[in-house]
Design a protein around this motif. Structure first.
Motif: not given
Length: 109
Positions: A4-9
């Motif tokens: 949902g637009g979140f990416v692991k950084v």
């Protein structure tokens, strides 16, 4: 990972206590910051001098630009002292286990 637009950084273990880690989300430099037990995501570029905020000091919910000393609130990106007068973008953060996820689609400021 995209959720949902979140990416692991990064992982939580990579972010220092009362410190920052500079990461890239696509072409956007982001500082993942831990302060007072909370994790924040804020633009890694100072609105005054265009240097990396992740190289500055973190204390009491703020990050200080190492070049000229402007401090920004981690929760809002607002500058709290000169020379910076413009806020920097802040982004939504989710913690999933040990993973830190950031959404550039969801600016907090």
């Amino acid at each position: 990972m995209n959720d949902g637009g979140f990416v692991k950084v990064c992982t939580l273990g990579e972010v220092p206590e009362e410190g920052a880690l500079g990461v890239e989300v696509g072409d956007t430099p982001v500082a993942v910051v831990r302060s007072e037990g909370e994790v924040y995501a804020i633009s890694d570029i100072c609105s005054h001098a265009e240097v990396n905020l992740s190289e500055g000091e973190v204390e009491d919910g703020t990050i200080e630009c190492w070049l000229h000393g402007s401090c920004f609130e981690l929760s809002s990106g607002k500058p709290i002292n000169p020379p910076a007068t413009r806020p920097v973008p802040t982004y939504a953060v989710k913690i999933d286990g040990d993973d830190v996820l950031v959404s550039l689609d969801t600016e907090n400021s």
